[in-house]
Design a protein around this motif. Structure first.
Motif: not given
Length: 213
Positions: A92-94, A97, A99-100, A146
């Motif tokens: 997750r971005e931050g 934020g 989800d990636i 990742e």
């Protein structure tokens, strides 16, 4: 191990065929694999969910070698090369934020042995059948940075049915539908490690052209 499944079964087929002069078939097939929505675990660095990872099937190609008895039975070994996509939530971005997600195409190779039971005797033009057997799946891992899983080899059982239609003396077309049940791939992280095992199902429909000799 998957090579031993095919080689061992192939040796039995060839030995039996030579001893009993039974009819063999060689088929080239194209299929579409579809994996179910089994929980495969997570590759996220934090807040991972068991549902973060999915396998999406595209198309597959392969070959099948069949030894038919003089009556209602047959033995078959085969190999399929399947194209699939691994789609995963990797973080997750931050803290709040979005989800990636990442995805990548991977090959999934499978080898199998199956026993066939026909509803019509040898020599008939139209031969519907049921089948059951064992298989091994080799899952390649995706290429995004990742990813925290591993390529795995998983074993299982399969069952299904199909139809063979003889076009003329040495040629046929076939349609197959099979359900494969095997272990979950990739050894990913689960919220509860006790639930890290379990099964994944793959439904495959295929069509092919065969040559009898």
């Amino acid at each position: 191990m998957s090579k031993f499944i095919v080689r061992g079964a192939l040796l039995c087929l060839l030995t039996t065929a030579a001893a009993q002069a039974q009819r063999m078939e060689f088929s080239l097939v194209a299929g579409y694999p579809r994996w179910n929505a089994a929980k495969l675990g997570s590759s996220a660095d934090r807040d991972g969910k068991d549902t973060d990872t999915r396998i999406l099937g595209r198309e597959g190609y392969g070959a099948r070698l069949t030894l038919n008895t003089r009556g209602y039975y047959g033995h078959e070994v085969g190999y399929m090369y399947n194209r699939a996509v691994v789609r995963a939530r990797v973080g997750r971005e931050g803290t709040r934020g979005p989800d990636i997600f990442r995805e990548d195409e991977v090959p999934v190779r499978q080898a199998f042995y199956n026993f066939l039971m026909y509803f019509m005797p040898a020599g008939e033009r139209l031969r519907p059948f049921m089948t059951g057997g064992v298989q091994a799946h080799d899952y390649a891992e995706p290429g995004f940075s990742e990813w925290k899983g591993f390529p795995t080899r998983n074993y299982g059982l399969n069952y299904g049915g199909g139809l063979k239609l003889k076009l003329f003396k040495h040629a046929l077309v076939r349609v197959d539908v099979r359900q494969y049940i095997g272990g979950k791939p990739y050894d990913l992280t689960f919220e509860d490690p006790v639930k890290s095992g379990g099964l994944v199902r793959q439904l495959e429909g295929s069509v092919g052209v065969g040559f009898m000799f």
